[in-house]
Each structure stands twice: as structure tokens, then as C-alpha cells.
Design an enzyme around this catalytic site. Structure first.
Site, mmCIF file in Angstrom:
data_model
loop_
_atom_site.group_PDB
_atom_site.id
_atom_site.type_symbol
_atom_site.label_atom_id
_atom_site.label_comp_id
_atom_site.label_asym_id
_atom_site.label_seq_id
_atom_site.Cartn_x
_atom_site.Cartn_y
_atom_site.Cartn_z
ATOM 1 N N GLN A 1 0.828 -1.207 0.000
ATOM 2 C CA GLN A 1 0.000 0.000 0.000
ATOM 3 C C GLN A 1 0.862 1.257 0.000
ATOM 4 O O GLN A 1 1.099 1.860 1.037
ATOM 5 C CB GLN A 1 -0.895 -0.023 1.252
ATOM 6 C CG GLN A 1 -1.919 1.052 1.318
ATOM 7 C CD GLN A 1 -3.136 0.743 0.503
ATOM 8 O OE1 GLN A 1 -3.484 -0.406 0.298
ATOM 9 N NE2 GLN A 1 -3.792 1.765 0.020
ATOM 10 N N PHE A 2 1.339 1.670 -1.177
ATOM 11 C CA PHE A 2 2.199 2.863 -1.252
ATOM 12 C C PHE A 2 1.468 4.123 -0.827
ATOM 13 O O PHE A 2 2.085 5.100 -0.399
ATOM 14 C CB PHE A 2 2.801 3.025 -2.653
ATOM 15 C CG PHE A 2 1.847 3.556 -3.680
ATOM 16 C CD1 PHE A 2 1.770 4.919 -3.914
ATOM 17 C CD2 PHE A 2 1.027 2.711 -4.405
ATOM 18 C CE1 PHE A 2 0.897 5.429 -4.865
ATOM 19 C CE2 PHE A 2 0.156 3.202 -5.356
ATOM 20 C CZ PHE A 2 0.086 4.564 -5.586
ATOM 21 N N THR A 3 0.134 4.121 -0.876
ATOM 22 C CA THR A 3 -0.615 5.331 -0.542
ATOM 23 C C THR A 3 -0.545 5.676 0.946
ATOM 24 O O THR A 3 -0.982 6.756 1.340
ATOM 25 C CB THR A 3 -2.087 5.229 -0.987
ATOM 26 O OG1 THR A 3 -2.704 4.125 -0.317
ATOM 27 C CG2 THR A 3 -2.192 5.055 -2.497
#
Length: 157
Positions: free
Chosen positions: A85-87
Site C-alpha cells: 500500500q504505497f498510498t
């Protein structure tokens, strides 16, 4: 690394095919355990992986016989669904469109995410993964609800 832990009674992930030639992905699910959202920065490595895997494996948020949150994932035989989950590195200080410059380069982030999952599994935990970089649909039943976040930049100082 930034990780959000959600205690769940069930969770699952499937991948949304973006083109006809996409590699098939068998949907994955877990029963009682944790659904993890995992974000990796370029500075993250073995120290963060080891620290977080130990902390999460031993996190005591499952109820004991007295109804107190006193049992760990290991104590209850729980499972993990790990989602990259880069966000989690969204920078929303300016404007309305988040920036993600704090997120790790994809090759590094994918490697560290897999290393984290392997380290967590080394404690005897069943770890199922989403697909790195894919458009996924995640479903879960949050139990409690219990949601806890970890940020190694803050917690490991």
C-alpha cells in the site's frame, strides 16, 4: 515502513484484471487474524522488517478468557493477509491531490514487502499476500473494530 493493522474475523483480496493478458490471480482469504496494509520507503530495510514482524506477531489485541485484549496472533493461531500500500505515504499538505514521493521505488518496495512477509511467516504465522502494484479489491470484517498503525520513522527512534 508504515503499516496499518486491522484485526479481522475474515478478509480477502482479489485482483482486478487491467488487460486481457494479465497473469491470473487466485483470490486469497483468511479467517481470524490481521489484514495488513504495508507501505515501504527507500530507507527501509532489514532492521525495520525484523522490528515490525516481531511487534506484529506479538501484538496482544485478541481477547483472553476474561474478555481482555491480552492474546497475540500467535496465541490464537491467527492468519495474516498482507497488502502492499504505497498510498500510506500520501502527502496531503499542499493542494487536494496527494503526492507519493515518500513511497519507495517499486523494485525496492516489492522486495522489502516480500521480506517482511517471510519474516512474519518465520514466527509460524500463515501469511497470504495480495499482488504488488496491482489494482486490488480488498474485503474485510473488522473485529472490534481494532485498527493500529505503525510508522518505523517515529517508533524506532
Amino acid at each position: 515502513m508504515r503499516i496499518v493493522v486491522q484485526k479481522v474475523s475474515q478478509a480477502s483480496v482479489s485482483v482486478v484484471p487491467e488487460s486481457e493478458g494479465d497473469e491470473p490471480f487466485e483470490p486469497r482469504s483468511i479467517a481470524r487474524g490481521y489484514m495488513l496494509l504495508v507501505g515501504v520507503a527507500d530507507a527501509d530495510g532489514p532492521e525495520q522488517v525484523s522490528w515490525l514482524a516481531r511487534k506484529i506477531a506479538h501484538l496482544r489485541v485478541f481477547e483472553d478468557e476474561n474478555g481482555r485484549m491480552n492474546r497475540s496472533l500467535l496465541d490464537v493461531g491467527g492468519e495474516v493477509l498482507s497488502i502492499s500500500q504505497f498510498t500510506l505515504f500520501a502527502d496531503v499538505r499542499k493542494g487536494n491531490r496527494p503526492g507519493f514521493t515518500g513511497a519507495g521505488r517499486p523494485d525496492h518496495a516489492e522486495r522489502v514487502w516480500h521480506e517482511f512477509n517471510k519474516e512474519l511467516a518465520s514466527y509460524g504465522v500463515t501469511v497470504r499476500e495480495g499482488r504488488f502494484g496491482a489494482h486490488m479489491q480488498v474485503s474485510l470484517t473488522n473485529d472490534g473494530p481494532v485498527t493500529i498503525s505503525y510508522d518505523t520513522d517515529i517508533l524506532m527512534k
